[in-house]
Design a protein around this motif. Sequence first.
Motif: not given
Lengths: 140, 572
Positions: B176-178, B180-181, B184-185, B191, B208, B210-212
């Motif tokens: 999920s982190h990647e 959302l990254e 987002t980009s 965000l 989760d 992003w960004p952290p």
Amino acid sequence: MPFPRILLVEDDPDEEMLIRRALNRSGVPHLLDVARDADEALSLAMMPVPADGHVVIWLDLQLGRVGGLEVLRELRNSGVARFVPIVVFASTEDPEKVEASYREGANSYVRKPVDSDAFARTVETMGRYWLSSNLPPSPI
Amino acid sequence: VFDLRYGAFPGLDGGADGVIAVATDVTDHRRAEAMANHLAALVASTDDAVIGLDLQGRIQSWNASAERIFGTSGPEVLGHPIRELTDTNIDLSTLLQRIQEGEAVQRFPARRHRSDGSAVEISATLSPVRDATGNVVGASIIARDVTEALRAERRRLTQFQVTKLLAESRTVDEGSHELLESLTSGLGWDLALLWTAETEDGPLRLRDAWPPSGFQRFVEASRALSFGPGETAVGIVWSTGRPVWLRDAARERRFRRADGASEGLRACVMIPIAGSRRVYGVLELYAQEARKLDDEQLRYATGFGTQIGLFIERQGALAEVQRLNQELEQRVTQRTSELEMANRELEAFSYSVSHDLRAPLRTIDGFSKAVLEDYGPRMEEDGRALLQRVRAATQRMAQLIDDLLRLSRITRSELRHETVDLTAVAEGIAVQLRAQEPSRRVEVSIAEGLRAEGDPDLLWVALENLLRNAWKFTRDRDPGRIEVGTAELEGQQVYYVRDNGAGFDMTYRQKLFLPFQRLHTPAEFEGSGIGLATVHRIIRRHGGQVWAEAEVDRGATFYFTVPHAVSPNPPR
């Protein structure tokens, strides 16, 4: 010279009678003491019998409360019967039982045949061998 | 093409003496003019911005497309330095230096924020402009609006990343982190928040972000919240499964997280994470400026939401299948061990019962014999015969008990694994059989080189039973024929024992391998009905199979297999 004594450890009176009958018919001179259970077996074996002790113990394995193997162990641990030849005379030919018997110090293992002709022959053979061929150790 | 000029030719008298016609060849000139007009029209009509610069980088000319792309009109910018038109920090002097040296600069990227707030991505080509003598007197810029192309490219990349991430993850949390990254980009937001609900009734919780780091207050505040179906904007998206675009969340009544505004978050799009069965959560994307609804952007974001939703659904189904499988395995293991326990108890029971049965049997036989011995002479012949029958019956029962004991021992004994020379075993058995009945004429043929992996003692017992059977049932044949061999059947090595004996009716073949089942009467052929049951157990313990083919009076063939992969020993 008194007749040689056998200690038969057998809880079934029918079996006892068949053994007694086969021995009598075999003509082998003998005296037969019978123990019905472990306690009787131990006290009979320990009892200093006048003149001679038992020259052989015939031991059934199925004895009810305390099994034949325990009796065997007790006898071997006792001072008196430590060296008396013990023949396990039992129904089973279960290899585990046979092995356990020898481990506990049996000198021989004989299976009781069901066929009564064979049974009589076996008892006769046992009587001849243990009472007249075999030399028992001197009683203590 | 000629340029004709006419004039009066003045005479001496002041009058016109004549007419002078001067014809000038203007072909080249006209052509150049036409060309210039043509070029001007091209410059005016092209979709690309065409900008003329002097050597100081000041704007000298400016076409209509430049106006459109840069969002400003000619008169406003003429004479201004070109750097005022971009947000990108450009080292203009170096660029101009290169232009002066006659070099062109291809596809130079730049970005421009228009006065209306919208942004444009530009790709520009700078070329030197020379005068007739070849001196560089300025520069031309041809600039193209690549906003859409870049966006499409970024979306493609995002699509690729998202697909790859989902393919490589087992759970949403894992990637999920990647994820959302990328979103987002890739979609150009600042965000991303991922909300999910474990069940259909929720509550919806933050999974989760992003960004952290950054927007900490807002993210923390969101983490502390949970929403039911239809509660606030995010709850509405979740319960309706339809995306919501907030131009400026700070001004929205439906949006109740005030911390967002304080951290400068404004535009927000909320995308349902929807599978085919339900909505699993909501993806929120925030930007630090207000944004008006962008249908295309919304469509793409919704597509990603569905992709993630389907992923969650698939993973859920997969996890469910795995859970069910595990449960099933557990149940099978439990049942198996229960069965094994019951089996062992049964074996132990039958074993001890068999022993207990022997003693009374011996008594019956013993006393029958005693009666015969002691009273036989005084009995009539019939009485003695009856007692003999009693004795014969006890013998049969004793035999049955012994066979049962042997059968149970086969099940209880430990299985050894060795290469067994079946040819040698069969030959040994044949010798024994012949020795027992030397008068019989039986042709025994045993194939060379029969080998199997298994327990030598048990395989010996199995072969002995089969050969003894064949020997017995060929009793009425002269010569009897017994053949031991092997064949390949459906890719499997099959051993067989064939005879030309009495055979049996195939209707009863099911009963063949059951203990005490006999297809012949004791009067026809003696036996306890344990032999084939023993064979069956031995072969089954080796993981093999045994079966028979026969015809009444035309012999029987017993087949068996002994696979290399031998089944493990029974648990003790």
